[in-house]
Design an enzyme around this catalytic site. Sequence first.
Site, mmCIF file in Angstrom:
data_model
loop_
_atom_site.group_PDB
_atom_site.id
_atom_site.type_symbol
_atom_site.label_atom_id
_atom_site.label_comp_id
_atom_site.label_asym_id
_atom_site.label_seq_id
_atom_site.Cartn_x
_atom_site.Cartn_y
_atom_site.Cartn_z
ATOM 1 N N HIS A 117 -20.702 -62.356 -36.370
ATOM 2 C CA HIS A 117 -20.664 -62.721 -34.952
ATOM 3 C C HIS A 117 -22.027 -62.880 -34.287
ATOM 4 O O HIS A 117 -22.093 -63.312 -33.140
ATOM 5 C CB HIS A 117 -19.826 -61.709 -34.172
ATOM 6 N N ARG A 145 -23.064 -57.634 -42.823
ATOM 7 C CA ARG A 145 -21.700 -58.169 -42.726
ATOM 8 C C ARG A 145 -21.742 -59.646 -43.026
ATOM 9 O O ARG A 145 -22.442 -60.421 -42.356
ATOM 10 C CB ARG A 145 -21.090 -57.913 -41.351
ATOM 11 N N ASP A 154 -28.806 -61.368 -53.132
ATOM 12 C CA ASP A 154 -30.131 -61.809 -53.592
ATOM 13 C C ASP A 154 -31.230 -61.546 -52.554
ATOM 14 O O ASP A 154 -32.381 -61.291 -52.919
ATOM 15 C CB ASP A 154 -30.106 -63.291 -54.003
ATOM 16 N N GLU A 163 -8.361 -55.767 -40.390
ATOM 17 C CA GLU A 163 -8.305 -56.000 -38.946
ATOM 18 C C GLU A 163 -7.132 -56.879 -38.537
ATOM 19 O O GLU A 163 -7.239 -57.679 -37.616
ATOM 20 C CB GLU A 163 -9.638 -56.567 -38.443
ATOM 21 N N ASP A 204 -10.365 -56.990 -33.533
ATOM 22 C CA ASP A 204 -9.503 -58.020 -34.125
ATOM 23 C C ASP A 204 -8.102 -57.494 -34.381
ATOM 24 O O ASP A 204 -7.117 -58.242 -34.249
ATOM 25 C CB ASP A 204 -10.133 -58.555 -35.418
#
Length: 265
Positions: free
Chosen positions: A48, A72, A86, A151, A177
């Site tokens: 987000h 996230r 990575d 969620e 959510d």
Amino acid sequence: MPAPLNKFKAAIANGDRQIGLWLGMANAYAAELCAGAGFDWVVVDGEHAPNTLPVMAAQLQAIGDKTHPVVRAPIGETWIIKQLLDIGAQTVLVPMVETAEQAQQLVRAMNYPPKGVRGVGAAMARASAFNRIPDYLTTANEQVCLLVQLESRAAMANLEAIAAVEGVDGVFIGPSDLAADMGFLGKPGAPEVQAMVEDGLARIIKAGKPAGILTADNALAQRYLDLGASFVAVGTDVTLFSQATSALAAKFKSVPAPAKGASGY
Ligand SMILES: O=C(O)C(=O)C[C@H](O)[C@@H](O)CO
């Protein structure tokens, strides 16, 4: 020399509480500032916040070993998880996980063969200190930590099956959510939502997996900790900054200015 020890993974596996902060500023300077605050972990939010891969890499560099960075992913797809690993993320939180099959696919994405399908490119990457960690490839799997975010009502219905997936290291509930999915958009504090959150935390713990959650409500955060949640994010940088700046402005703007004549003008 092996891959760096993932202290967050070890801590939650051991049942040690980890108090976290969400980072949504998408900025390395702000991340560095917050990383020094004393939290056990921070989340670089790729879902987000307006983050790109280079911006997230810069935040990981700024955070360094001041605290443990969880990244996230914007979505639970193999290609983006490979890139996040990575750039040096060892702990990845994946939103919107709803089934055990999805969780299994994520475990494969997190791990090198034969356990998984992670592509081999770390020799060029920050994860292996640009190939200066000689045993990185053979030890990386042990240090990656997969957190799945549940969620929705469908996810909650499949909670035990998801938690049972080997390689899922922690299960995180997303109250906002979940509230939206339950018909309480913008109302994660609704009693019906909280009942499902508390039931979810209890079921995760019963399944033998560390439970995590985010709330900026301090009383609620303490309640979740008391219920046994082990990794709890207790606020976000954006909210803290927004509230503090609004409060400071309001404090001085609400004091009436003296009449112009009285101040000598
Ligand atoms: O559902 C939730 O709750 C989350 O996924 C966290 C949100 O994205 C948000 O509260 C982060 O600021």
